[in-house]
Motif scaffolding. Structure first.
Motif, short mmCIF file in Angstrom:
data_model
loop_
_atom_site.label_atom_id
_atom_site.label_comp_id
_atom_site.label_asym_id
_atom_site.label_seq_id
_atom_site.Cartn_x
_atom_site.Cartn_y
_atom_site.Cartn_z
N PHE B 136 0.85 -1.18 0.00
CA PHE B 136 0.00 0.00 0.00
C PHE B 136 0.89 1.23 0.00
O PHE B 136 1.87 1.30 0.73
CB PHE B 136 -0.88 -0.02 1.24
CG PHE B 136 -1.60 1.27 1.51
CD1 PHE B 136 -2.72 1.61 0.78
CD2 PHE B 136 -1.14 2.15 2.47
CE1 PHE B 136 -3.38 2.81 1.01
CE2 PHE B 136 -1.79 3.33 2.73
CZ PHE B 136 -2.91 3.68 1.99
N THR B 139 -3.56 6.82 0.12
CA THR B 139 -4.97 6.87 -0.21
C THR B 139 -5.46 8.31 -0.14
O THR B 139 -4.88 9.13 0.58
CB THR B 139 -5.78 5.96 0.73
OG1 THR B 139 -7.10 5.77 0.21
CG2 THR B 139 -5.89 6.55 2.12
N ARG B 300 -13.10 6.85 -2.59
CA ARG B 300 -11.71 6.65 -2.18
C ARG B 300 -10.85 6.19 -3.35
O ARG B 300 -11.25 5.31 -4.12
CB ARG B 300 -11.64 5.59 -1.07
CG ARG B 300 -10.23 5.35 -0.55
CD ARG B 300 -10.20 4.28 0.52
NE ARG B 300 -10.90 4.67 1.73
CZ ARG B 300 -10.37 5.44 2.67
NH1 ARG B 300 -9.13 5.90 2.55
NH2 ARG B 300 -11.06 5.73 3.74
N SER B 302 -6.97 4.68 -3.92
CA SER B 302 -5.82 4.12 -3.19
C SER B 302 -4.76 3.65 -4.17
O SER B 302 -5.07 3.01 -5.18
CB SER B 302 -6.25 2.96 -2.30
OG SER B 302 -7.20 3.40 -1.33
#
Lengths: 252, 309
Positions: B136, B139, B300, B302
């Motif tokens: 990750f 975001t 959202r 990301s």
């Protein structure tokens, strides 16, 4: 002339030079509080790090600082659970919530028990008994795929399930004919929108010849409600075999 | 009482003093180097290094300093070992007997190789830290935003992903579009009339459509009849892949899958899949998402990246 005491600080204690390399095994280390971790302090001396809280992970603070136990950062992709079909009427996953905006179900090595049928999806927003919605207009479906040398687009704007295949996209049940799929559940906890569920379904057909096919599609639960559970089944017959695994993608 | 050095042939203690100045001394008893202690001027000497014993002759490796009775030998045994590790009984070294700081990395019995990129595991093995395959990165949440941008795209990965969930548009009949930048400071996004091209396919009701534009000012992910609706229950989700963004030989490619609700006729689920490219042999360092008209009301975005090592 060198002296035996040269460089030594004591005649009565074991010093580094007295210890053979690789001599200090785990059994030789002193007992400490269970869960403690050996580290080195800012004064470079050995130090013990207390276990802290269950589930935390060791985090380096870089050179010049003691590491610490902190809340674990979630991996980008987390495995949630898995189920194996064995002549099963359906495979269902519950516990889908707002901990992720993108949930993924991966199906591998699956086979349908009855010839020429389609996989379908039902959803639930019931967090206790998990009753699945089956109203005649609860779902909408649109898909595209390749069938021999023709691309077909198929849709049903009002159906009692999300169909992953519509004629001519139907799978076969003979022993050598498997199917795999990847299904995404998009923003399942959002209660403003109709929940979208997309998929890629790879399958084989028995008649007229074992033929590889694939559908790409999008379905939706035609209601502004959270999806908390999802169920996979065949329009007719059972899921003879195969693994279904649930994952979720982190967004922080 | 048992002897500390079990199995050695003990003598009555034999202590002998010599005048220094020489390097050869005659002992009272025949012995061995490791069974003899030698102190010169009050400093204990190292057996086998500073002196050796053969029979009754003790030889120092250097001449001893001159003096009276300043060379002292101690013979407790005819044979055996004194002041070496083998003289320590099994499990005979306890914590009190060990000097502080005595145990270094070399003394540990761990397998593997200690280095700045390894750590000591609980199974006593030095192990390398491994990166996850999918990481990750960041975001962002839209809130009546004209665009959502991601900067910092670099050669740390050859495949970057952007997942978009729960997005709604303020405008009706719109499509999501992408623009890129290779500017690492101000991140100005390319918007020339022929900076991009794109091609897509999709299902619209019962018909398959293919759409393309070989010269456009953005990468479009939807084109008539594909368009998102703005009514309250319609949303947009998408997966975008930025392929090899730091390659400066090829025109960089961005592929996509999009899924959304349409307002047309009846709210219908639609999908497109396609590919766009920035028509320049330059790195992509940033991407920007926006609608062809209106704002991104919510949702959202990301960013992730895939490891290649």
């Amino acid at each position: 002339m060198s002296g035996f005491l040269t460089g030594r600080t004591s005649l009565t204690s074991v010093q580094t030079a007295d210890i053979a390399d690789n001599a200090i095994t785990l059994d030789k280390l002193a007992h400490q509080a269970d869960g403690s971790i050996l580290t080195f302090g800012t004064d470079t001396a050995p130090a013990l790090l207390a276990p802290d809280t269950s589930g935390q992970v060791l985090t380096t603070k870089g050179a010049g600082a003691l590491p610490s136990f902190d809340a674990a950062a979630s991996p980008a992709l987390s495995f949630v659970s898995t189920q194996v079909a064995s002549d099963s009427a359906s495979i269902a996953f519950t516990g889908i919530d707002n901990s992720s905006d993108t949930w993924m179900v991966q199906m591998e090595g699956c086979r349908m028990a009855t010839e020429s049928y389609y996989m379908q999806i039902h959803t639930s927003n019931d967090t206790s008994s998990h009753s699945y919605d089956t109203g005649a207009s609860d779902y909408g479906t649109a898909m595209i795929g390749a069938y021999y040398d023709t691309a077909y687009a198929k849709f049903d704007n009002e159906d009692d399930s999300i169909l992953m295949g519509i004629d001519p996209y139907a799978g076969g049940s003979d022993a050598t004919t498997g199917m795999s799929a990847r299904v995404h559940i998009h923003a399942p906890a959002n209660t403003d929108f109709h929940t979208l569920i997309s998929w890629e379904w790879s399958l084989q057909q028995t008649s007229p010849a074992p033929y590889a096919m694939r559908t790409f599609g999008i379905g939706k639960r035609s209601a502004a409600e959270a999806v908390t559970a999802i169920k996979f089944s065949m329009v007719s017959g059972n899921l003879a075999e195969g693994r279904f695994s649930l994952y979720k993608l982190a967004h922080s | 009482m048992s002897n500390f050095l079990t199995g050695l042939n003990q003598l009555d203690p034999s202590v002998k003093r010599f005048n220094g100045g020489g390097s050869s001394f005659t002992l009272d008893e025949a012995g061995t180097t490791t069974a003899t202690r030698l102190v010169v001027g009050g400093v204990e000497q190292v057996p086998g290094v500073d002196f050796n014993v053969s029979g009754t002759t003790l030889s120092t490796t250097s001449a001893t300093p001159s003096g009276t009775n300043n060379v002292v030998s101690f013979q407790y045994f005819k044979s055996g070992t004194v002041n070496t590790a083998t003289a320590v009984a099994t499990n005979g070294v306890n914590n009190d007997a060990m000097a502080d700081d005595a145990v270094g990395i070399a003394e540990l019995s761990a397998t593997g190789t200690a280095s700045s990129s390894t750590f000591l595991r609980g199974d006593n093995a030095w192990a390398a830290v491994t990166s996850p395959a999918l990481s990750f990165v960041s975001t962002q949440v839209a809130s009546s935003s004209s665009s959502i941008e991601f900067t910092g795209i670099d050669n740390s990965s050859e495949r970057w992903f952007i997942e978009i969930e729960g997005v709604s548009s303020s405008g009706d009949v719109v499509g999501m579009q992408v623009q890129t930048s290779n500017d690492t400071s101000s991140h100005s996004y390319d918007s020339g009339a022929s900076d991009y091209n794109w091609a897509m396919g999709g299902a619209y009701w019962s018909t398959c459509y293919c759409r393309y534009d070989d010269a456009d000012d953005s990468i479009l992910t939807a084109y008539d009849p594909f368009s998102q609706g703005s009514d309250a229950e319609n949303s947009f989700s998408g997966q975008f892949i930025i392929h090899n963004p730091s390659n400066t030989t090829f025109h960089p490619m961005i592929s996509f899958n999009t899924w959304y609700g349409s307002t047309h006729a009846t709210p219908l689920a639609q999908m497109t899949y396609g590919l766009g490219k920035r028509k320049a042999a330059e790195a992509i360092t940033a991407v920007k998402f926006s609608y062809t008209s209106g704002n991104i009301d919510e949702g959202r975005f990301s960013l992730y990246k895939l490891a290649h090592s």
